[in-house]
Design a protein around this motif. Structure first.
Motif, PDB file in Angstrom:
ATOM      1  N   UNK A 128     -14.803   3.679  47.147  1.00 46.37           N
ATOM      2  CA  UNK A 128     -14.433   2.997  48.322  1.00 46.37           C
ATOM      3  C   UNK A 128     -15.960   2.552  49.002  1.00 46.37           C
ATOM      4  N   UNK A 129     -16.965   3.278  48.698  1.00 50.50           N
ATOM      5  CA  UNK A 129     -18.195   2.644  49.482  1.00 50.50           C
ATOM      6  C   UNK A 129     -18.525   1.433  48.841  1.00 50.50           C
ATOM      7  N   UNK A 130     -18.513   1.198  47.573  1.00 53.45           N
ATOM      8  CA  UNK A 130     -18.784   0.100  46.855  1.00 53.45           C
ATOM      9  C   UNK A 130     -17.718  -1.479  47.245  1.00 53.45           C
ATOM     10  N   UNK A 131     -16.657  -0.873  47.479  1.00 52.47           N
ATOM     11  CA  UNK A 131     -15.727  -1.695  48.127  1.00 52.47           C
ATOM     12  C   UNK A 131     -15.890  -2.228  49.421  1.00 52.47           C
ATOM     13  N   UNK A 132     -16.223  -1.391  50.408  1.00 53.80           N
ATOM     14  CA  UNK A 132     -16.819  -1.368  51.651  1.00 53.80           C
ATOM     15  C   UNK A 132     -18.130  -2.480  51.826  1.00 53.80           C
ATOM     16  N   UNK A 133     -19.031  -1.882  51.170  1.00 51.91           N
ATOM     17  CA  UNK A 133     -20.356  -2.704  50.864  1.00 51.91           C
ATOM     18  C   UNK A 133     -20.135  -4.196  50.496  1.00 51.91           C
ATOM     19  N   UNK A 134     -19.203  -4.256  49.445  1.00 51.74           N
ATOM     20  CA  UNK A 134     -18.896  -5.760  48.926  1.00 51.74           C
ATOM     21  C   UNK A 134     -18.193  -6.534  50.070  1.00 51.74           C
ATOM     22  N   UNK A 135     -17.365  -5.899  50.822  1.00 47.22           N
ATOM     23  CA  UNK A 135     -16.499  -6.550  51.766  1.00 47.22           C
ATOM     24  C   UNK A 135     -17.609  -7.063  53.038  1.00 47.22           C
ATOM     25  N   UNK A 136     -18.273  -6.089  53.210  1.00 46.55           N
ATOM     26  CA  UNK A 136     -19.385  -6.314  54.335  1.00 46.55           C
ATOM     27  C   UNK A 136     -20.496  -7.445  54.055  1.00 46.55           C
ATOM     28  N   UNK A 137     -20.952  -7.321  52.621  1.00 45.54           N
ATOM     29  CA  UNK A 137     -21.879  -8.416  52.480  1.00 45.54           C
ATOM     30  C   UNK A 137     -21.345  -8.963  51.293  1.00 45.54           C
ATOM     31  N   UNK A 138     -20.632 -10.231  51.218  1.00 50.12           N
ATOM     32  CA  UNK A 138     -20.069 -10.784  50.162  1.00 50.12           C
ATOM     33  C   UNK A 138     -21.038 -11.249  49.281  1.00 50.12           C
ATOM     34  N   UNK A 139     -22.482 -11.606  49.799  1.00 47.31           N
ATOM     35  CA  UNK A 139     -23.465 -12.204  48.830  1.00 47.31           C
ATOM     36  C   UNK A 139     -23.789 -11.408  47.701  1.00 47.31           C
ATOM     37  N   UNK A 140     -23.513 -10.137  47.685  1.00 45.66           N
ATOM     38  CA  UNK A 140     -23.873  -9.212  46.821  1.00 45.66           C
ATOM     39  C   UNK A 140     -22.948  -9.096  45.625  1.00 45.66           C
ATOM     40  N   UNK A 141     -21.864  -9.584  45.642  1.00 49.50           N
ATOM     41  CA  UNK A 141     -20.690  -9.387  44.580  1.00 49.50           C
ATOM     42  C   UNK A 141     -21.569  -9.775  43.186  1.00 49.50           C
ATOM     43  N   UNK A 142     -22.192 -10.937  43.020  1.00 50.19           N
ATOM     44  CA  UNK A 142     -22.628 -11.308  41.816  1.00 50.19           C
ATOM     45  C   UNK A 142     -23.567 -10.104  41.336  1.00 50.19           C
ATOM     46  N   UNK A 143     -24.526  -9.885  42.422  1.00 46.46           N
ATOM     47  CA  UNK A 143     -25.521  -8.718  42.096  1.00 46.46           C
ATOM     48  C   UNK A 143     -24.861  -7.472  41.675  1.00 46.46           C
ATOM     49  N   UNK A 144     -23.769  -7.021  42.282  1.00 47.79           N
ATOM     50  CA  UNK A 144     -23.057  -5.731  41.818  1.00 47.79           C
ATOM     51  C   UNK A 144     -22.705  -5.988  40.410  1.00 47.79           C
ATOM     52  N   UNK A 145     -21.616  -6.902  40.244  1.00 45.39           N
ATOM     53  CA  UNK A 145     -20.851  -7.008  39.002  1.00 45.39           C
ATOM     54  C   UNK A 145     -22.065  -7.162  37.795  1.00 45.39           C
ATOM     55  N   UNK A 146     -23.005  -7.895  38.206  1.00 49.80           N
ATOM     56  CA  UNK A 146     -24.037  -8.184  37.036  1.00 49.80           C
ATOM     57  C   UNK A 146     -24.872  -6.887  36.701  1.00 49.80           C
TER      58      UNK A 146
END
Length: 613
Positions: A128-146
């Motif tokens: 849930x924390x990962x989803x909340x962080x990605x929703x708050x900062x969409x620019x980190x999507x590529x960073x996280x999934x990489x």
């Protein structure tokens, strides 16, 4: 020969069992300034600091190589506390250093969206924390999934037993698709650590009642001049005293030769200091605290007791009571802190030290050019001399018929004053006894700075005062008088500066409030509070960590509301972690070399007051 073979074997098996990538290692010491800026930019708690975490035991399945090497038991993971974000001191999880830097960034972003004590189980709360962080900062999507994809590929190379393999597959799905796994399949032990997630707070060891070392008046167990703080937080546990004197003793009567030959020596303790104790403490997984009443802390306590009244400084009053900010309750605790003004007992008038006289002459010459100059005020209704230009203009206006009935034809000389007051507040805590270089202690640098700054301000005819402070709990905050606003600068002040000595601890909030009250009574347009320190707020009681930081920040906010401009000069190399939160980004100055402080202070004062030579 056996030892050489053993060393080579240990190095070989350790290298074969290693799962990290040493060549791509990234250290927190290099990334901390960037992470602190990112954390605050992401609306994280501004009072939270980023510190190194401690390795903790994780009971995960280990392959044969790890068991042979004796590794894989302890792992450095990340978690968030009330007043700090704990991340590994170094990261070498990925083969590219860029990915390890991104991992630090991701953990910082997650912590900005996390509470100190996450709710729910570890798997669900992290998804849930990962989803909340990605929703708050969409620019980190590529960073996280990489990062997640690279981590899953590394974890798939590890061969696991069937039960462990099913749980690992579910964990990998949770990394690639956060929120998709409600629970993990049952398996013995714990899962292999997940570097992308935050872990719960480490469990605290149980406290034992009745400890002699747990009294409120127990001082910090560190000797003067040898203050050392580890970057990591160590886990500790209390152990029973092995010298239990309440049991039954069984002995043969004939072994007791004579009462005179009995010497009660505790041979399990050594009064001498261990020179390698710091390095030994770094290598230990747990620090065991003895319950013996005759520990080294008890001996150090004698050095930290207050001196007798005959040897101590002279208290000028019984002290003033000031409030203190309780950040947990978010309120001021009225009359909670006592500040006692004190005067050095043996301070005799003395001249400026001879070694400082050349630099002092240079500073006086530069600041004398900044003295208020006398100017002629023209076109005045009265004065000692006629203003010829005003007379000519009046004659011309009279010919035109436009002359004033009350002409201003005089001029007078008047002095132009600067409406400015400066209070210098010096930290005189125990840490100033440490050595700044091979020849001078920190307290020596502070004395030289006060000598030279006073010479410069006196030459410029500026109104200034000087005080020092240290503390020993909230009932005894020492506020040392060096020079008040009414006293002239001279040999009496130099004698007081010469007698300044390291005190106790740094209860900064009370000293700042006392300085604010003094400056509040000065009817000046510009009022400056210049704080000289070598560390962060601390004291023996709860005034440590977040409590002291928040009270100091509240005291500075009160000073600003009173129209006072606070500014801090420090030699603490970790000041960038907390001073921006206390003073603001442009309201402090970090000195890399302590020897630069005496010469830099006058220049800094000119900058703060908006003046130039």
């Amino acid at each position: 020969m056996e030892e050489a073979v053993g060393i080579r074997w240990h190095r070989l098996i350790t290298r074969l069992a290693g799962d990290d990538f040493p060549r791509a290692r990234v250290r927190l010491a290099d990334e901390a300034p960037r992470l602190a800026m990112v954390f605050r930019a992401l609306s994280g708690d501004p009072g939270l600091t980023i510190k190194a975490s401690t390795e903790r035991n994780i009971n995960a399945w280990r392959p044969l190589a790890h068991r042979l090497a004796g590794s894989g038991r302890r792992h450095a993971v990340a978690w968030r506390e009330v007043d700090a974000l704990r991340v590994p001191e170094a990261l070498a999880v990925f083969p590219q250093s860029e990915l390890n830097r991104d991992l630090y960034l991701w953990l910082t972003a997650m912590a900005s969206q996390s509470a100190a004590c996450p709710e729910g189980d570890w798997l669900h709360s992290n998804q849930q924390l990962v989803l909340r962080t990605l929703a708050a900062y969409p620019g980190l999507n590529d960073t996280y999934y990489r990062l997640a994809q690279q981590l899953v590929e590394l974890r798939r190379t590890r061969r696991l037993p069937p039960a462990q393999s099913a749980r690992e597959s579910a964990l990998q799905c949770a990394l690639l698709s956060p929120g998709s796994q409600p629970a993990l399949p049952a398996a013995p032990g714990e899962p292999w650590p997940v570097p992308l997630w935050l872990y719960p707070l480490p469990e605290s060891a149980p406290r034992l009642a009745g400890a002699a070392n747990d009294e409120d008046d127990q001082p910090a167990p560190s000797a003067p001049g040898r203050v050392r703080q580890s970057r990591q937080r160590k886990q500790a546990q209390y152990v029973d005293d092995n010298q239990n004197r309440h049991g039954m003793m069984i002995f043969r009567l004939e072994s007791l030769f004579s009462w005179s030959e009995f010497v009660p020596v505790d041979r399990c303790e050594d009064d001498s200091d261990d020179e390698d104790s710091d390095s030994i403490a770094e290598d230990l997984d747990y620090l065991s605290l003895s319950r013996s009443p005759s520990t080294s802390a008890s001996r150090i306590k004698l050095d930290l007791d207050l001196p007798s009244a005959a040897e101590d400084d002279i208290p000028l009053t019984d002290g003033c009571l000031f409030p203190e900010w309780d950040w947990k309750q978010q309120r001021l605790r009225d009359n909670h802190c006592r500040v006692i003004p004190m005067l050095p007992r043996d301070a005799e008038p003395a001249p400026l030290p001879e070694r400082l006289q050349p630099l002092a002459r240079s500073l006086r010459q530069r600041f004398e050019g900044l003295r208020p100059q006398r100017v002629w005020e023209k076109r005045q209704p009265a004065g000692p001399l006629l203003d010829l230009q005003a007379c000519l203009h009046f004659a011309a206006d009279r010919r035109r018929g436009a002359a004033s009935a009350q002409p201003a034809l005089w001029k007078r000389e008047a002095a132009r004053h600067r409406d400015l007051a400066c209070l210098v507040l010096a930290d005189l805590s125990l840490s100033t006894e440490a050595w700044a270089d091979n020849e001078h202690q920190v307290i020596d640098v502070i004395r030289d700075s006060l000598h030279l700054l006073g010479e410069a301000l006196d030459a410029g005819h500026d109104d200034f005062a000087m005080y020092g402070f240290s503390s020993r709990r909230r009932e005894h905050v020492r506020f040392n008088l060096i020079k008040n606003f009414a006293e002239p600068w001279g040999q009496a002040i130099h004698g007081r500066i010469r007698e300044l000595k390291p005190g106790y601890y740094t209860r900064m909030g009370g000293a700042i409030r006392q300085a604010t009250e003094i400056l509040r009574e000065k009817p000046a347009e510009q009022r400056l509070l210049l704080l000289l320190t070598d560390g962060k707020p601390n004291d023996l009681d709860v005034y440590e960590g977040r409590y002291g930081m928040e009270d100091t920040r509240q005291a500075l906010l009160e000073a600003r509301r009173a129209g006072i401009q606070p500014f801090c000069v420090t030699i603490d190399q970790q000041a960038a972690d907390y001073l921006p939160y206390l003073f603001g980004q442009q309201r402090y100055q970090l000195i890399r070399q302590a020897s630069e402080l005496p010469g830099l202070l006058p220049k800094l004062y000119l900058l703060l007051t908006g003046r130039s030579i």
